[in-house]
Design an enzyme around this catalytic site. Structure first.
Site, PDB file in Angstrom:
ATOM      1  N   ASP A  46     -10.548   3.003   4.495  1.00  0.00           N
ATOM      2  CA  ASP A  46     -10.942   1.593   4.388  1.00  0.00           C
ATOM      3  C   ASP A  46     -12.453   1.443   4.271  1.00  0.00           C
ATOM      4  OD1 ASP A  46      -8.688  -0.019   4.256  1.00  0.00           O
ATOM      5  OD2 ASP A  46      -8.342   0.063   6.411  1.00  0.00           O
ATOM      6  N   GLN A  79      -4.367  -1.566   9.880  1.00  0.00           N
ATOM      7  CA  GLN A  79      -4.274  -2.866   9.215  1.00  0.00           C
ATOM      8  C   GLN A  79      -4.889  -3.944  10.103  1.00  0.00           C
ATOM      9  OE1 GLN A  79      -3.209  -3.506   6.065  1.00  0.00           O
ATOM     10  NE2 GLN A  79      -3.900  -5.599   6.417  1.00  0.00           N
ATOM     11  N   LYS A 103       0.825  -1.210   0.000  1.00  0.00           N
ATOM     12  CA  LYS A 103       0.000   0.000   0.000  1.00  0.00           C
ATOM     13  C   LYS A 103       0.859   1.259   0.000  1.00  0.00           C
ATOM     14  CE  LYS A 103      -3.734  -2.440   2.374  1.00  0.00           C
ATOM     15  NZ  LYS A 103      -4.434  -2.668   3.657  1.00  0.00           N
TER      16      LYS A 103
END
Length: 437
Positions: free
Chosen positions: A252, A229, A185
């Site tokens: 997200d 994460q 990412k």
């Protein structure tokens, strides 16, 4: 360029009878005899200033006439000529206004109560049913294209006097897979011009400490996107962590308020993997309107949002796909899962169960999107390899389109994270400009 077919539609539109108009079109499609035309025909029916548009990637559309209940004509002719060269689709679309003497004879006492469609299909002599291998959906290439587009947009954004978007990732513990995902990412962020930072914490960080750090990032005007994460250690409440991220910076798309806005078909930051699936389907010109879709897996971050995007109204903020959706999960009996899949024009599977979806479960010509990813031993090399939920080699002989694992949905997830970060940066800049934050 020689069109592969001709589809002619003459329609009265009266009293906003959208359902009858759509049903009429579907009845016409269902009567097609040629398997290629039947499988490829796309009916994108959208209301836009009382004009309905019918398109097909393999069909030439001519003389589409829409008549309203006041007997005034809005006549539109759509020319959509396409050719296939080396497996790639080249298209050119034009729209012109013209007078057309052809009319539909359908009337009743109170206006129009019968909608008639007239169709004429011309196809080449090649029978495409002999083509046994599915078209590969190259998620890696599509993700590369998207990142290139984003790179240009970010450059233009900076040239307009704005700072570069900034993404902060929080990585907890020492899980190798999580480290790899975050590294990919950050690499993608650098590629498109987004500044990024990874904050690493040990697995012994307390929930209170983590929530406090997230709140500090929420208040930091130099941060546009925040991602934590997953998974987090067991002593930390994952839902509480996701909800602690500001909705404006929740790249997200896991904050319950953003999830709620998605379910209401409102403008929001959409979870990256479902958004990537939607982008794959749209960029490959796979028709979803009125189609049957099966989503295998009901996770709150993947399966559920994918189902929402597939079934919701495409006229609203999420630009959803208007399919009829069935959701299957771990308690769906195997024989029922097979039955549902056999009726599906589109299957999206996200379970993490290797070879769950087999060739005998696939309708000929269906689109198969494999979100699952599992590491299994390779019997040839003895090393681990990545596989999806789908028996790829066998299913590709039946399906029309299929994603590989790896190289399908995975790269799209990262690309959509970059897209969400840029969207968040622009939204926050607009709010700051208005004094709203």
């Amino acid at each position: 360029m020689t069109p592969m077919g001709v589809f002619t539609v003459h329609v009265y539109r009266a009293f906003s009878l959208e359902t009858k108009l759509r049903d009429c079109c579907f009845r016409t499609i269902s009567r097609l005899q040629n398997s290629e035309a039947k499988r490829s025909l796309v009916s994108l029916i959208r209301t836009n200033n009382n004009i309905y548009k019918f398109e097909s990637p393999n069909t030439f559309i001519d003389n589409s006439t829409v008549r309203n209940s006041t007997d005034s004509f809005t006549q539109t002719r759509f020319y959509h000529s396409l050719s296939t060269r080396r497996g790639r689709l080249d298209s050119c679309t034009k729209m012109v206004h013209s007078r057309n003497s052809l009319q539909c004879h359908a009337a009743g006492q109170n206006g129009v109560d019968i909608l008639a469609c007239e169709r004429l299909i011309h196809t080449d002599s090649k029978d495409s049913s002999n083509e046994i291998m599915a078209k590969l959906i190259d998620g890696k290439q599509i993700a590369t294209d998207i990142r290139g587009e984003l790179r240009e947009q970010v450059e233009q954004w900076i040239e307009q006097g704005h700072r570069a978007p900034q993404l902060t990732a929080i990585l907890i513990g020492d899980d190798p897979a999580s480290r790899t995902y975050v590294a990919n990412k950050m690499k993608a962020a650098e590629d498109v011009g987004i500044k990024s930072k990874t904050e690493r914490y040990g697995a012994d960080i307390t929930e209170e400490q983590l929530l406090q750090r997230i709140e500090e990032l929420n208040r930091d005007d130099g941060v546009d996107g925040i991602l934590v994460q997953l998974p987090v250690p067991e002593h930390i409440n994952e839902r509480k962590v996701c909800n602690s991220v500001s909705c404006d910076k929740d790249v997200d798309g896991f904050n319950e308020r953003n999830v709620g806005r998605l379910c209401l078909d409102m403008n929001t930051l959409i979870p990256c993997t479902p958004l990537g699936v939607q982008e794959l389907i749209k960029r490959c010109q796979i028709e979803t309107f009125g189609k049957n879709a099966v989503v295998v897996g009901r996770s709150k971050n993947v399966g559920m949002p994918i189902a929402m995007l597939l079934h919701a109204d495409g006229r609203n903020d999420t630009c959803a796909m208007d399919a009829t959706v069935t959701i299957c999960h771990r308690f769906t009996p195997p024989e029922e899962l097979k039955r549902f899949c056999r009726t599906a024009d589109i299957i999206v599977t996200a379970t993490g169960v290797p070879n769950l979806i087999r060739a005998d479960m696939i309708k000929e010509g269906a689109t198969v999107i494999d979100v699952g990813i599992t590491r299994v031993p390779d019997p040839v090399t003895g090393k681990n390899k990545l596989v999806g939920d789908v028996d790829f080699e066998e299913v590709r002989k039946v399906a029309g389109h299929i994603t590989p694992v790896p190289g399908g949905v995975g790269p799209m997830t990262v690309a959509m994270l970059m897209k969400n970060t840029f969207i968040a940066a622009k939204n926050l800049a607009n709010k700051r400009g208005k004094g709203e934050c």
